[in-house]
Scaffold this motif. Sequence first.
Motif, PDB file in Angstrom:
ATOM      1  N   ASN A 133      41.579  73.460 -74.969  1.00 36.83           N
ATOM      2  CA  ASN A 133      41.498  74.894 -75.196  1.00 36.83           C
ATOM      3  C   ASN A 133      42.642  75.431 -74.314  1.00 36.83           C
ATOM      4  O   ASN A 133      43.014  76.430 -74.208  1.00 36.83           O
ATOM      5  N   CYS A 134      43.582  74.581 -73.541  1.00 34.27           N
ATOM      6  CA  CYS A 134      44.345  74.833 -72.385  1.00 34.27           C
ATOM      7  C   CYS A 134      45.744  74.294 -72.811  1.00 34.27           C
ATOM      8  O   CYS A 134      45.873  73.761 -73.461  1.00 34.27           O
ATOM      9  N   ILE A 135      46.535  74.504 -71.688  1.00 36.16           N
ATOM     10  CA  ILE A 135      48.078  73.993 -72.063  1.00 36.16           C
ATOM     11  C   ILE A 135      48.498  72.944 -70.867  1.00 36.16           C
ATOM     12  O   ILE A 135      48.218  73.309 -69.640  1.00 36.16           O
ATOM     13  N   SER A 136      48.890  72.049 -71.171  1.00 38.25           N
ATOM     14  CA  SER A 136      49.217  70.883 -70.203  1.00 38.25           C
ATOM     15  C   SER A 136      50.724  71.100 -69.656  1.00 38.25           C
ATOM     16  O   SER A 136      51.659  71.172 -70.430  1.00 38.25           O
ATOM     17  N   VAL A 137      50.900  71.219 -68.398  1.00 37.05           N
ATOM     18  CA  VAL A 137      52.186  71.400 -67.546  1.00 37.05           C
ATOM     19  C   VAL A 137      52.848  70.155 -67.722  1.00 37.05           C
ATOM     20  O   VAL A 137      53.985  70.098 -68.044  1.00 37.05           O
ATOM     21  N   GLN A 138      52.385  68.965 -67.508  1.00 34.68           N
ATOM     22  CA  GLN A 138      52.962  67.772 -67.741  1.00 34.68           C
ATOM     23  C   GLN A 138      53.922  67.779 -69.104  1.00 34.68           C
ATOM     24  O   GLN A 138      54.970  67.285 -69.066  1.00 34.68           O
ATOM     25  N   ARG A 139      53.254  68.255 -70.301  1.00 34.95           N
ATOM     26  CA  ARG A 139      54.183  68.052 -71.460  1.00 34.95           C
ATOM     27  C   ARG A 139      54.955  69.138 -71.413  1.00 34.95           C
ATOM     28  O   ARG A 139      56.198  68.612 -71.889  1.00 34.95           O
ATOM     29  N   ILE A 140      54.984  70.321 -70.997  1.00 34.86           N
ATOM     30  CA  ILE A 140      56.182  71.269 -70.668  1.00 34.86           C
ATOM     31  C   ILE A 140      57.417  70.627 -69.881  1.00 34.86           C
ATOM     32  O   ILE A 140      58.524  70.759 -70.278  1.00 34.86           O
ATOM     33  N   LEU A 141      56.925  70.078 -68.641  1.00 32.09           N
ATOM     34  CA  LEU A 141      58.049  69.228 -67.567  1.00 32.09           C
ATOM     35  C   LEU A 141      58.772  68.267 -68.447  1.00 32.09           C
ATOM     36  O   LEU A 141      59.828  67.902 -68.439  1.00 32.09           O
ATOM     37  N   GLN A 142      57.954  67.421 -69.177  1.00 31.80           N
ATOM     38  CA  GLN A 142      58.582  66.437 -70.019  1.00 31.80           C
ATOM     39  C   GLN A 142      59.503  66.858 -71.076  1.00 31.80           C
ATOM     40  O   GLN A 142      60.720  66.557 -71.274  1.00 31.80           O
ATOM     41  N   LYS A 143      59.244  67.884 -71.581  1.00 27.75           N
ATOM     42  CA  LYS A 143      60.299  68.544 -72.636  1.00 27.75           C
ATOM     43  C   LYS A 143      61.199  69.142 -72.049  1.00 27.75           C
ATOM     44  O   LYS A 143      62.485  69.218 -72.634  1.00 27.75           O
ATOM     45  N   MET A 144      61.181  69.742 -71.045  1.00 28.14           N
ATOM     46  CA  MET A 144      62.317  70.483 -70.063  1.00 28.14           C
ATOM     47  C   MET A 144      63.261  69.045 -69.644  1.00 28.14           C
ATOM     48  O   MET A 144      64.650  69.532 -69.650  1.00 28.14           O
ATOM     49  N   GLN A 145      62.760  68.001 -69.436  1.00 29.18           N
ATOM     50  CA  GLN A 145      63.756  67.126 -69.008  1.00 29.18           C
ATOM     51  C   GLN A 145      64.605  66.462 -70.039  1.00 29.18           C
ATOM     52  O   GLN A 145      65.529  66.221 -69.894  1.00 29.18           O
ATOM     53  N   GLN A 146      63.971  66.664 -71.341  1.00 30.23           N
ATOM     54  CA  GLN A 146      64.885  65.683 -72.417  1.00 30.23           C
ATOM     55  C   GLN A 146      65.900  66.829 -72.781  1.00 30.23           C
ATOM     56  O   GLN A 146      66.758  66.392 -73.640  1.00 30.23           O
ATOM     57  N   GLN A 147      66.043  68.199 -72.502  1.00 29.55           N
ATOM     58  CA  GLN A 147      67.022  68.945 -72.550  1.00 29.55           C
ATOM     59  C   GLN A 147      68.290  68.672 -71.937  1.00 29.55           C
ATOM     60  O   GLN A 147      69.180  69.593 -71.911  1.00 29.55           O
ATOM     61  N   GLN A 148      68.370  67.759 -70.946  1.00 30.93           N
ATOM     62  CA  GLN A 148      69.325  67.407 -70.053  1.00 30.93           C
ATOM     63  C   GLN A 148      69.862  68.408 -69.093  1.00 30.93           C
ATOM     64  O   GLN A 148      70.968  68.739 -69.007  1.00 30.93           O
ATOM     65  N   ASN A 167      52.429  69.094 -84.960  1.00 29.19           N
ATOM     66  CA  ASN A 167      53.475  68.332 -83.958  1.00 29.19           C
ATOM     67  C   ASN A 167      53.193  68.090 -82.508  1.00 29.19           C
ATOM     68  O   ASN A 167      53.948  67.734 -81.893  1.00 29.19           O
ATOM     69  N   PHE A 168      52.188  68.891 -82.056  1.00 28.83           N
ATOM     70  CA  PHE A 168      52.023  69.072 -80.745  1.00 28.83           C
ATOM     71  C   PHE A 168      50.392  68.852 -80.320  1.00 28.83           C
ATOM     72  O   PHE A 168      49.686  69.300 -81.354  1.00 28.83           O
ATOM     73  N   SER A 169      50.087  68.266 -79.368  1.00 27.13           N
ATOM     74  CA  SER A 169      48.750  68.174 -78.995  1.00 27.13           C
ATOM     75  C   SER A 169      48.609  68.941 -77.643  1.00 27.13           C
ATOM     76  O   SER A 169      49.499  68.818 -76.806  1.00 27.13           O
ATOM     77  N   SER A 170      47.489  69.363 -77.243  1.00 24.40           N
ATOM     78  CA  SER A 170      47.326  69.939 -76.009  1.00 24.40           C
ATOM     79  C   SER A 170      47.233  69.144 -74.931  1.00 24.40           C
ATOM     80  O   SER A 170      47.338  69.467 -73.939  1.00 24.40           O
ATOM     81  N   GLU A 171      46.834  67.733 -75.198  1.00 25.41           N
ATOM     82  CA  GLU A 171      46.979  66.758 -74.229  1.00 25.41           C
ATOM     83  C   GLU A 171      48.478  66.039 -73.866  1.00 25.41           C
ATOM     84  O   GLU A 171      49.066  66.085 -74.845  1.00 25.41           O
ATOM     85  N   PRO A 172      48.473  65.898 -72.729  1.00 21.21           N
ATOM     86  CA  PRO A 172      49.927  65.247 -72.508  1.00 21.21           C
ATOM     87  C   PRO A 172      50.064  63.807 -72.901  1.00 21.21           C
ATOM     88  O   PRO A 172      48.945  63.248 -73.240  1.00 21.21           O
ATOM     89  N   GLU A 173      51.198  63.376 -73.351  1.00 20.89           N
ATOM     90  CA  GLU A 173      51.285  62.041 -73.774  1.00 20.89           C
ATOM     91  C   GLU A 173      50.794  61.050 -72.734  1.00 20.89           C
ATOM     92  O   GLU A 173      50.666  61.164 -71.388  1.00 20.89           O
ATOM     93  N   GLU A 174      50.390  59.851 -73.193  1.00 19.79           N
ATOM     94  CA  GLU A 174      49.784  59.107 -72.178  1.00 19.79           C
ATOM     95  C   GLU A 174      50.617  58.599 -70.913  1.00 19.79           C
ATOM     96  O   GLU A 174      50.338  58.109 -69.808  1.00 19.79           O
TER      97      GLU A 174
END
Length: 622
Positions: free
Chosen positions: A294-309, A592-599
């Motif tokens: 039901n919530c939003i995972s910070v780790q996933r946002i941080l991961q995607k930010m990294q991928q943008q160089q 295309n997205f899950s609310s859980e961060p990747e393993e």
Amino acid sequence: MQEAVAITEQPVSVSVPVGYSFVLRCRAQGHTSLQYQWFCQYQSDCRLIPGATNEDLPIIAEQTQLYTCRVNDLHRNVVFSDWVKVEVHQCVARGLPPRLWQGEPVIVLNPSEQWVELGQPLQLQCAAMGVPAPSYQWYRNGNLLEQQKRKKLRIAHTKASDSGTYLCCASNSHGEHWTNAVDVHVGMCGSGKFFATGKIALLVGNNRYQHHPNLMAPVRDVFELSRLLEHLGFQVVSLLDLNKAEMATAVSRFLQLLGKGVYAIFYYAGHGYEHLGRNYMVPVDAPQPYAPENCISVQRILQKMQQQQTALNIILLDTCRKWSEDAEAYELQDGEFSSGIFMKYLKKHILQEKKVTHMLEDVLEDIGRDPLVAGKQVMEIKHTLKEARSLTDPICPSGEAPEPWGHSQELPSKTVTFPCGVRVELCFLRLFSNLMFVCAKPQPPLAHVTDPQILLHQLTEMGDVAIQRESCLDHVETLLASVYQREELDCIFQLCALQKIQTDVVLQLDLHYIRPGTKQRTCESLQTTLQQSLLRQCFGQRSDSQSGSQRAPARAGSSRLQDAPAPSTDPKGQGSLSTGSGHSLPSSSPSNFSSEPEENDESDLGELCLALLRAGPGQDRP
């Protein structure tokens, strides 16, 4: 031999604000009576204007278009006038043009300071309104640049000699006006001084929860941080009270705008928690009790930010991080609004020119000395940031200008006229990206009416009215009054939850006044329409030409969100600051997205720069 039909007065191009009324004129002479017909062209479509058969063509500016006039006599001799451009500025600063404007040039866009590597392209841009449309001339160090006579100054391959101070003169038959002078630095970006290719920030404050205790501090905290970041050159979007889908959309839009060398900040204030080493943010529609899905995972946002160089990633999570739903939110009361303890000290240090981690350490020390929270909150900083990057670093753009974000597309003010002749100016004051005030103010002279009073309201038949009423925030006028003068706030109407608006918004203005001759109280009404696309622009969809592999050059190295590989550790060590919880990235394409961060998110977090505001039991925002 004299022509059968000859144009004696050509129409002229103009550059005006949206809603401005003016007349295009065409005059001709011939041997018989003449007939006129006006045409307009928008994009590639050229069409006849029905009923436009006079010498003069009255226009209320709505969008930029080209116009021409056809003139023919009774013998079918035909001549066309010159094509003229009616340039319409959709977004201009409040108070422009001045009330007694006679068509003289008025600068609506000033160039900005630029840092450019040797050999890279340089672009400076300005814009001015005027009737007729102004001509432009650029100068460097006071010297005229003969080839630079357009709104945009372009140099394909910069040299060291292109460094200097630039400004532009806009002129027409009524006079001239100069832009602000700005400095251009060529070859200095790689000279040891750190810089950002752009600065982008997304701030989210959740206050009104459907199934959990409401908060107050996020309103003021988001407001104050947005103003500080704008002062540092960030393009800022600030949003209040988002459900899960809206948070996902906002984050996805934010990530799409990041690129190589950008400084990126994501700030969240509201309920949140930490569970099994993962940080979560709680949307306003989360059920009771809530679960990670039901919530939003910070780790996933941080991961995607990294991928943008990006050159610097900062995540600020202003919330507690524990698995608990019955703890009180820790907020400092200050008049009608409370404020968070973290923001109290962050705003004291954030404008200082020092390394990001050093700035946060100063915040930590101040919090530790505060007797109100001593022993109750502990801030922990983890980082691998090796470079002395600061939020005050200059911006050195690369490639094309970034896509607008934040308040760069403000709604322009507009003037409406009642049948009695009273003119009322409507101003649109945006405190947050999804909350604005409409302000109505009568314009002088008012000699023909007595005791004018204006009421603003939204038509009840609009489907979004109920949502607006439920979303309105109490006491937010306090923040409004801190920015705008009191006389501008006589009649205001609050528009909230702009991201939920599905249709154009129709506002009705009721003018109550007394006629001096009859002493009778009279009411007149007008309606004005606010376009949905402008109101909820921060949630607009990007075109296909600007997404994925077709992005602008500044983002060419970024991966598409839905098929991005697992992040690798940045050898330079990107920064990321956070004060308390997280959310994954369910986007407009939930599959295309899950609310859980990747393993593998947890191992990557150890290599990132994190500033986590930890809360003891029962403290901060649960």
